[in-house]
Design a protein around this motif. Structure first.
Motif, PDB file in Angstrom:
ATOM      1  N   UNK A 158      66.148  43.004   5.502  1.00 15.70           N
ATOM      2  CA  UNK A 158      66.257  44.361   6.044  1.00 15.70           C
ATOM      3  C   UNK A 158      66.345  44.518   7.606  1.00 15.70           C
ATOM      4  N   UNK A 159      66.021  43.272   8.192  1.00 15.15           N
ATOM      5  CA  UNK A 159      66.069  43.577   9.771  1.00 15.15           C
ATOM      6  C   UNK A 159      67.246  42.746  10.468  1.00 15.15           C
ATOM      7  N   UNK A 160      67.716  43.498  11.413  1.00 14.76           N
ATOM      8  CA  UNK A 160      69.077  42.893  12.015  1.00 14.76           C
ATOM      9  C   UNK A 160      68.934  41.483  12.461  1.00 14.76           C
ATOM     10  N   UNK A 161      67.655  41.045  13.023  1.00 15.16           N
ATOM     11  CA  UNK A 161      67.461  40.000  13.618  1.00 15.16           C
ATOM     12  C   UNK A 161      67.580  38.846  12.490  1.00 15.16           C
ATOM     13  N   UNK A 162      68.150  37.738  12.704  1.00 14.33           N
ATOM     14  CA  UNK A 162      68.231  36.552  11.753  1.00 14.33           C
ATOM     15  C   UNK A 162      67.106  35.852  11.504  1.00 14.33           C
ATOM     16  N   UNK A 163      66.652  35.715   9.950  1.00 12.83           N
ATOM     17  CA  UNK A 163      65.186  34.776   9.904  1.00 12.83           C
ATOM     18  C   UNK A 163      65.596  33.888   9.076  1.00 12.83           C
ATOM     19  N   UNK A 164      64.846  32.702   9.069  1.00 13.64           N
ATOM     20  CA  UNK A 164      65.202  31.499   8.160  1.00 13.64           C
ATOM     21  C   UNK A 164      66.174  30.543   8.935  1.00 13.64           C
ATOM     22  N   UNK A 165      66.599  29.504   8.351  1.00 16.53           N
ATOM     23  CA  UNK A 165      67.342  28.448   8.924  1.00 16.53           C
ATOM     24  C   UNK A 165      68.410  28.344   8.080  1.00 16.53           C
ATOM     25  N   UNK A 166      69.729  27.839   8.524  1.00 14.28           N
ATOM     26  CA  UNK A 166      71.060  27.699   7.953  1.00 14.28           C
ATOM     27  C   UNK A 166      70.775  26.290   7.329  1.00 14.28           C
ATOM     28  N   UNK A 167      71.499  26.239   6.092  1.00 12.92           N
ATOM     29  CA  UNK A 167      71.616  24.666   5.429  1.00 12.92           C
ATOM     30  C   UNK A 167      73.034  24.786   4.795  1.00 12.92           C
ATOM     31  N   UNK A 168      73.801  23.750   5.511  1.00 13.85           N
ATOM     32  CA  UNK A 168      75.158  23.534   4.893  1.00 13.85           C
ATOM     33  C   UNK A 168      75.172  22.740   3.708  1.00 13.85           C
ATOM     34  N   UNK A 169      75.295  22.948   2.703  1.00  8.86           N
ATOM     35  CA  UNK A 169      75.249  22.321   1.330  1.00  8.86           C
ATOM     36  C   UNK A 169      76.670  21.524   1.445  1.00  8.86           C
ATOM     37  N   UNK A 170      77.904  22.209   2.106  1.00  7.60           N
ATOM     38  CA  UNK A 170      79.014  21.747   2.100  1.00  7.60           C
ATOM     39  C   UNK A 170      79.827  22.315   3.339  1.00  7.60           C
ATOM     40  N   UNK A 171      80.336  21.380   4.155  1.00  6.11           N
ATOM     41  CA  UNK A 171      81.062  21.851   5.379  1.00  6.11           C
ATOM     42  C   UNK A 171      82.511  21.079   5.415  1.00  6.11           C
ATOM     43  N   UNK A 172      83.496  22.143   5.444  1.00  9.19           N
ATOM     44  CA  UNK A 172      84.739  22.130   5.785  1.00  9.19           C
ATOM     45  C   UNK A 172      85.558  21.076   4.557  1.00  9.19           C
ATOM     46  N   UNK A 173      85.224  21.106   3.468  1.00 12.85           N
ATOM     47  CA  UNK A 173      85.872  20.356   2.542  1.00 12.85           C
ATOM     48  C   UNK A 173      87.372  20.721   2.115  1.00 12.85           C
ATOM     49  N   UNK A 187      67.187  28.611   4.332  1.00 12.75           N
ATOM     50  CA  UNK A 187      66.042  28.403   3.791  1.00 12.75           C
ATOM     51  C   UNK A 187      64.816  29.105   4.448  1.00 12.75           C
ATOM     52  N   UNK A 188      64.054  29.260   3.871  1.00 11.59           N
ATOM     53  CA  UNK A 188      63.082  30.199   4.417  1.00 11.59           C
ATOM     54  C   UNK A 188      61.826  29.484   4.149  1.00 11.59           C
ATOM     55  N   UNK A 189      60.604  29.849   4.880  1.00 12.35           N
ATOM     56  CA  UNK A 189      59.253  29.532   4.940  1.00 12.35           C
ATOM     57  C   UNK A 189      58.433  30.072   3.822  1.00 12.35           C
ATOM     58  N   UNK A 190      58.746  31.223   3.418  1.00  7.87           N
ATOM     59  CA  UNK A 190      57.950  32.100   2.535  1.00  7.87           C
ATOM     60  C   UNK A 190      58.987  33.162   2.142  1.00  7.87           C
ATOM     61  N   UNK A 191      58.249  33.968   1.065  1.00  6.90           N
ATOM     62  CA  UNK A 191      59.305  35.227   0.419  1.00  6.90           C
ATOM     63  C   UNK A 191      59.290  36.275   1.731  1.00  6.90           C
ATOM     64  N   UNK A 192      58.229  36.470   2.374  1.00  3.17           N
ATOM     65  CA  UNK A 192      58.066  37.453   3.540  1.00  3.17           C
ATOM     66  C   UNK A 192      59.306  37.176   4.422  1.00  3.17           C
ATOM     67  N   UNK A 193      59.572  36.096   4.914  1.00  2.00           N
ATOM     68  CA  UNK A 193      60.506  35.764   5.842  1.00  2.00           C
ATOM     69  C   UNK A 193      62.058  36.089   5.249  1.00  2.00           C
ATOM     70  N   UNK A 194      62.171  35.827   3.742  1.00  2.00           N
ATOM     71  CA  UNK A 194      63.428  36.249   3.237  1.00  2.00           C
ATOM     72  C   UNK A 194      63.672  37.767   3.305  1.00  2.00           C
ATOM     73  N   UNK A 195      62.528  38.300   2.810  1.00  2.00           N
ATOM     74  CA  UNK A 195      62.671  39.856   2.782  1.00  2.00           C
ATOM     75  C   UNK A 195      62.942  40.381   4.238  1.00  2.00           C
ATOM     76  N   UNK A 196      62.528  39.786   5.346  1.00  2.00           N
ATOM     77  CA  UNK A 196      62.689  40.296   6.748  1.00  2.00           C
ATOM     78  C   UNK A 196      64.281  40.095   6.946  1.00  2.00           C
ATOM     79  N   UNK A 197      64.712  38.914   6.667  1.00  2.00           N
ATOM     80  CA  UNK A 197      66.146  38.677   6.761  1.00  2.00           C
ATOM     81  C   UNK A 197      67.082  39.550   6.209  1.00  2.00           C
TER      82      UNK A 197
END
Length: 264
Positions: free
Chosen positions: A28-43, A16-26
């Motif tokens: 091209x750059x080694x540092x992780x941007x955005x937040x993880x969201x688990x739609x399914x976990x260990x099904x 999940x990203x706040x905007x398209x810029x954050x998605x692009x940075x995620x």
């Protein structure tokens, strides 16, 4: 009984990203941007030939995500998924090109599934008859109602004779007569030992048609077993959930989302 679908620790993660810029940075750059969201976990669950499994759970629990993974529309992020047989997904708009006519969509879908022109010519009248769209079959799908799209999608999917059928809310739109026609066809598939996954908010349809139930709650399996055992527990939960105040529902949802984002 031979297993047709086996899931082991299947997880689907989105960013999940706040905007398209954050998605692009995620990207091209080694540092992780955005937040993880688990739609399914260990099904974890499995289905055999002849199994009819209903997916139940309140909105946002991952039912459609799971159905799309089983149908091969989206891949899991991790875990093991084994599918033995040809799968068809029936959902409103699934696999339909709205710019093409109904007839053209039939031809395109069948071609994509590997059918020859001769086979398509043989199948097409049966699909058109089942869909019962009249003159609309030669009109662009963008002019169709949700019910008409569902009719076309269902007609295509059941007539290509899949081994595994995934039905995601396809009977929730349209008229009751067509829904009965679809249920009759599904019972025919059931008699032939095909595996069926059924996603619907209609508990009466679930009880009438399904033998097993998989209860999902915000990306996790809460219960799995025979419909007569799982459904009463789910109905009891629904009664309690519906009795909650708006604030209580918000708190319940926020706690679940924190777990889905790994913050619990």
């Amino acid at each position: 009984m031979a297993k047709t679908v086996v899931l082991r620790n299947v997880t689907k993660k989105y960013k999940l990203y706040e905007d398209s810029k954050e998605k692009l940075l995620d990207i091209v750059l080694p540092k992780s941007f955005g937040e993880d969201f688990y739609a399914l976990q260990n099904i974890n669950f499995e289905a055999a030939k002849g199994d009819v499994v209903g997916f139940i759970g309140i909105n946002g629990s991952g039912k459609s995500t799971l159905s799309n993974i089983i149908a091969g529309i989206i891949p899991p992020t991790s875990g093991e998924l084994k599918i033995n047989g040809k799968t068809a997904l029936i959902a409103v708009n699934a696999g339909l090109n709205t710019q093409l006519t109904g007839r053209e969509n039939i031809e395109l879908k069948c071609l994509m599934l590997g059918f020859s022109q001769a086979e398509i010519k043989k199948l097409e009248p049966h699909i058109i008859e089942f869909a019962d769209l009249g003159k609309f079959i030669d009109q662009p799908v963008k002019s169709y109602s949700s019910g008409m799209k569902s009719r076309l999608g269902f007609a295509i999917s059941v007539n290509i004779d899949p081994d595994i059928l995934v039905i995601d809310e396809a009977l929730s739109v349209g008229d009751q007569t067509f829904a009965e026609k679809c249920l009759d066809k599904m019972n025919e598939f059931k008699a032939h030992g095909k595996t069926i996954f059924f996603i619907s908010h209609s508990i009466s349809q679930m009880k009438r048609f399904c033998e097993k139930a998989l209860w999902l709650e915000y990306g996790k399996v809460r219960d799995f077993g025979l419909i007569e055992e799982v459904m009463p527990r789910y109905e009891k939960f629904l009664k309690q959930y519906k009795a909650m105040s708006l604030e209580e529902k918000r708190t319940f949802r926020e706690a679940a989302i924190k777990e889905q984002m790994g913050q619990a």
